[in-house]
Design a protein around this motif. Structure first.
Motif, mmCIF file in Angstrom:
data_model
loop_
_atom_site.group_PDB
_atom_site.id
_atom_site.type_symbol
_atom_site.label_atom_id
_atom_site.label_comp_id
_atom_site.label_asym_id
_atom_site.label_seq_id
_atom_site.Cartn_x
_atom_site.Cartn_y
_atom_site.Cartn_z
ATOM 1 N N LEU A 77 0.868 -1.048 -0.082
ATOM 2 C CA LEU A 77 -0.021 0.067 -0.046
ATOM 3 C C LEU A 77 0.951 1.217 -0.101
ATOM 4 N N ARG A 78 0.300 2.188 -0.541
ATOM 5 C CA ARG A 78 1.099 3.654 -0.598
ATOM 6 C C ARG A 78 0.136 4.516 0.236
ATOM 7 N N VAL A 79 0.580 4.979 1.417
ATOM 8 C CA VAL A 79 -0.041 5.723 2.467
ATOM 9 C C VAL A 79 0.694 7.078 2.623
ATOM 10 N N LEU A 80 -0.327 7.955 2.694
ATOM 11 C CA LEU A 80 0.308 9.450 3.010
ATOM 12 C C LEU A 80 -0.484 9.755 4.427
ATOM 13 N N ILE A 81 0.217 10.293 5.368
ATOM 14 C CA ILE A 81 -0.307 10.572 6.579
ATOM 15 C C ILE A 81 0.232 11.956 6.833
ATOM 16 N N LEU A 82 -1.086 13.015 6.841
ATOM 17 C CA LEU A 82 -0.794 14.364 7.045
ATOM 18 C C LEU A 82 -0.697 14.536 8.370
ATOM 19 N N GLY A 83 0.260 15.325 9.021
ATOM 20 C CA GLY A 83 0.464 15.119 10.731
ATOM 21 C C GLY A 83 0.697 14.117 11.327
ATOM 22 N N ALA A 84 1.988 13.578 10.766
ATOM 23 C CA ALA A 84 2.471 12.393 10.997
ATOM 24 C C ALA A 84 3.200 12.414 12.510
ATOM 25 N N GLY A 85 3.396 13.455 12.880
ATOM 26 C CA GLY A 85 4.047 13.556 14.189
ATOM 27 C C GLY A 85 3.251 13.340 15.298
ATOM 28 N N ALA A 130 -1.537 9.462 14.712
ATOM 29 C CA ALA A 130 -0.873 9.183 13.354
ATOM 30 C C ALA A 130 0.414 8.376 13.468
ATOM 31 N N GLN A 131 1.239 8.416 14.490
ATOM 32 C CA GLN A 131 2.578 7.349 14.677
ATOM 33 C C GLN A 131 1.906 6.066 14.732
ATOM 34 N N GLU A 185 2.500 -4.103 7.847
ATOM 35 C CA GLU A 185 1.811 -4.759 6.620
ATOM 36 C C GLU A 185 2.709 -4.422 5.438
ATOM 37 N N GLY A 186 4.071 -3.858 5.682
ATOM 38 C CA GLY A 186 4.842 -3.521 4.579
ATOM 39 C C GLY A 186 4.587 -2.658 3.736
ATOM 40 N N ALA A 187 3.682 -1.704 4.108
ATOM 41 C CA ALA A 187 3.260 -0.377 3.362
ATOM 42 C C ALA A 187 4.473 0.549 2.959
ATOM 43 N N THR A 188 4.297 1.288 2.111
ATOM 44 C CA THR A 188 5.108 2.713 1.767
ATOM 45 C C THR A 188 4.516 3.757 2.373
ATOM 46 N N VAL A 189 5.129 4.268 3.414
ATOM 47 C CA VAL A 189 4.486 5.558 4.217
ATOM 48 C C VAL A 189 5.144 6.866 3.794
ATOM 49 N N GLY A 190 4.178 7.709 3.439
ATOM 50 C CA GLY A 190 4.725 9.286 3.269
ATOM 51 C C GLY A 190 4.073 10.061 4.551
ATOM 52 N N LEU A 191 5.238 10.702 5.096
ATOM 53 C CA LEU A 191 5.016 11.361 6.399
ATOM 54 C C LEU A 191 5.193 12.765 6.087
ATOM 55 N N ALA A 192 4.224 13.494 6.350
ATOM 56 C CA ALA A 192 4.178 14.706 6.193
ATOM 57 C C ALA A 192 3.889 15.726 7.334
ATOM 58 N N GLY A 193 4.647 16.891 7.567
ATOM 59 C CA GLY A 193 4.568 17.517 8.697
ATOM 60 C C GLY A 193 5.672 18.722 8.897
ATOM 61 N N ARG A 194 5.629 19.252 9.845
ATOM 62 C CA ARG A 194 6.755 20.517 9.640
ATOM 63 C C ARG A 194 8.039 20.201 10.467
ATOM 64 N N VAL A 228 -4.980 8.004 2.484
ATOM 65 C CA VAL A 228 -4.473 9.228 3.179
ATOM 66 C C VAL A 228 -5.126 9.169 4.386
ATOM 67 N N ILE A 229 -4.289 9.621 5.215
ATOM 68 C CA ILE A 229 -4.807 9.853 6.928
ATOM 69 C C ILE A 229 -4.665 11.407 7.191
ATOM 70 N N LEU A 230 -5.827 12.167 7.467
ATOM 71 C CA LEU A 230 -5.471 13.537 7.761
ATOM 72 C C LEU A 230 -5.550 13.488 9.307
#
Length: 251
Positions: free
Chosen positions: A8-16, A20-21, A30-39, A88-90
């Protein structure tokens, strides 16, 4: 819904955030590819390394100020780096200071700007992407605070109520198209956001418990999910307390 590729390709907005963690760890297992977005990119790098150790196929960190003008326009670049997008997880937001917001409209609008205005822009950008590809999931972290205005946090609650209606509308828009949109409404959760509150007892949940609900919501269930599920009944009762009684309550 079309079964997404593995991983899976997952983007987490507010990964901190704590929830979210905890959610990212489930995807990593699950072996996903995870995008971590934050400041805080340094913090994201630490989180990414932990996720790889837990089984993530790959991680990508994105330095994002979610409230910046046109910030959601950066979504396409993130998707390109992830090689596509399935979930996408916001998860970002601020509780704010209601007492200050009562006295200062600027402080109140800052709470609304983070929790609704900016989040709405990201939700709509994600919705357009998922609709074009006709698959995928958008899961938004709301709050039970959005179910009824209370003097202790009504500005925050109003913003979360707006997110709930928007998520439900997107879910309705997706009907028959393929993607799904869900608003997850946690009750009080032991995270950094609630650091100054007295905690403990059956009303409080752990980030891990909420994360399990978030992960499941990405795959199945209705457009509104409470976390833990008992909050559905609790909030049904609270919503139906007559105003003449409710307004005398101090909570």
């Amino acid at each position: 819904m079309i079964t997404p590729p593995n991983p899976l390709r997952v983007l987490i907005l507010g990964a901190g955030s704590g929830i979210a963690q905890a959610t990212a760890r489930l995807y990593a297992a699950e072996g996903a590819t995870v995008g971590l977005a934050g400041r805080n990119v340094e913090r994201l790098a630490v989180i990414g390394a932990d996720l790889k150790a837990r089984g993530a196929a790959a991680t990508e960190s994105f330095d994002v100020d979610f409230t910046a003008p046109d910030a959601a326009a950066t979504l396409a670049g993130m998707v390109a780096k992830l090689g596509g997008l399935d979930h996408v997880i916001l998860a970002y937001g601020v509780l704010g200071d209601q007492a200050l917001a009562d006295r200062d409209e600027t402080a109140a609008m800052a709470i609304i700007d983070v929790n609704f205005r900016s989040a709405a822009a990201w939700m709509l950008a994600v919705a357009n992407l998922l609709e074009r590809q006709r698959k995928g999931s958008l899961v938004v972290l709301g709050s039970v605070a959005g179910d009824r205005g209370r003097r202790s946090n009504y500005v925050y609650g109003a913003a979360k109520a707006g997110l709930a209606v928007l998520a439900q509308g997107i879910s309705h828009r997706f009907r028959g198209v393929g993607p799904r949109a869900v608003i997850v409404k946690p009750g009080p959760t032991d995270t950094a956001m609630t650091a100054g509150m007295a905690k403990g007892g059956p009303m409080w949940a752990t980030p891990e418990a909420v994360a399990a609900v978030v992960r499941k919501a990405a795959d199945s269930g209705g457009p509104v999910v409470y976390a833990p599920g008992r909050w559905w009944l609790i909030m049904a009762i609270i919503r139906n307390i007559p105003a003449s009684i409710f307004n005398k309550m101090n909570f």
